[in-house]
Design an enzyme around this catalytic site. Sequence first.
Site: not given
Ligand code: GLN
Length: 538
Positions: A380, A513, A515
């Site tokens: 992300c 994600h 994970e």
């Molecule tokens: N801050 C980034 C966004 O909102 C990444 C968010 C994250 O890593 N879950 O896109």
Amino acid sequence: MARYIFVTGGVVSSLGKGLSSASLAYLLKSQGYKVRLRKMDPYLNVDPGTMSPFQHGEVFVTDDGAETDLDLGHYERFTNISSKQSDNITTGRIYSDVIKKERKGGYLGKTVQVIPHITNRIKEFIKKDITNEDFVICEIGGTVGDIESLPFVEAIRQFSNEHGKSKTLFIHLTFVPFLKSSDEIKTKPTQHSVKELRSIGIQPDIIICRSQQSIPLDQRKKISLFCNVPIDNVIETVDVRTIYEAPISFFNQKLDKQVLKYFKLKSKKSANLSPWKKITNIVLNTKKIVDIAIIGKYVNLKDAYKSLDEALIHGGINNKVKVNLIRIESDNLNKSEINKKLKNVSGLLIPGGFGKRGTEGKISAIKYAREKKLPFLGICFGMQMAIVEFARNKLKIKKAGSSELDKKCYPVVGLINEWDKNGKIIKGTDKNLGGTMRLGLYEAKLRNNSAINRIYKSKTINERHRHRYEVNSNLKNKFEEKGLIFSGMSPDNKLPEIIELENHPWFIGVQFHPEFKSRPLSPHPLFSSFIKAAKNHK
Ligand code: GLN
């Protein structure tokens, strides 16, 4: 009707209520029963989405896009049952529902009160969305005696009274300390905790005693006598060597057997403990170590990246190596420090994150991994930073950045309303900047013959998201010309989901994600592959 098992905790927090509930759920499920796990959290946030992971641990995201307590992650990992939005409720949500209804005149002029209105709403939640489950295990967050958890405890008392003992069971988890000075195990805190529970109307049916060492029969008898619980229902849980041993340990202590006996049920088939035995054995006996650096914000709370830590361990189990996580604080990292730290590791992981703090250090670390061919996984925010690094250093867009961090940058990462179809940047207004989060399961199409395609062995995947910003796909061709491939895209081809580097042994960034979907008994392919690459590094 399903049978409801309510799990409360006493004496101190962090005794492992979540792990106990999850282990019990596994044991019941593997004996042929359909189980559902739920968590009730006594804080006033409507959901944990707005809470700092450094205070409360990670925010776990479900398939259907709920931002939930991290215990739901334990539940999923142990039972392989995906949780839903309806499996986590907080005091904040309950109150906000009740107040909303009150404002609409939904209580017909009545005085709205904790009892019955709040407790009724809690009882509705307990039963909501339950169809053919045999067991619903509901964990109540916090510790009995706290002011905050009182409405929940009162609600489960009423629930049991309404549905009868044949459909409800109370488990209370307590702490049984060992006093070194007197060389004794002490049962008094347990007695007091149960007294507290009884004073608010609940007599536990089973007591789970968390202890550092085995509790002698005499002490168990004492707990049985003073707490009014049959001796066979005083179950001890001694610290396990690895959490994967927990289901085995609870089985040996006959927790599942006593639960089934209470409900006058028999197991439909015998509990299958062999997968847990197998991975416990690997975890305890694996000698080879693979060092993985994670650069993030670590303010001492080890649960801040719980699912991620777990997924890496799962990847290690699959490759028969122990993953040693080297946590590097992202604040104030300078280049020479980064190079020194990364020199001796076999992989770099940049996890999800929000906000500017520590980003330049992360970007420098990614540059190091790209140039030195160190296996890299960006999750992300980690993928977004990899895009920024590549844009600055390979595409020579000096002002490349993410509009989350710098409003004046050239947004190679930004809200999608910041550029139009031709790549022209439209500055978002304040209103536009309040974009909503992309939450929960989204599909991605994988490019044929890409590394990611080989890893997943599939053309389409579904993974869980939690982010507001996206990679600017208008620059796709420019990136690809320089060897950074957009190997996974949203089905409409608009949103980059996965990036990977050509001419690098293992360099992958994902917008989602992974994970959250890794489980010890079925490790996630991305983590298995990452750890494999790290194992083969150098
Ligand atoms: N801050 C980034 C966004 O909102 C990444 C968010 C994250 O890593 N879950 O896109």
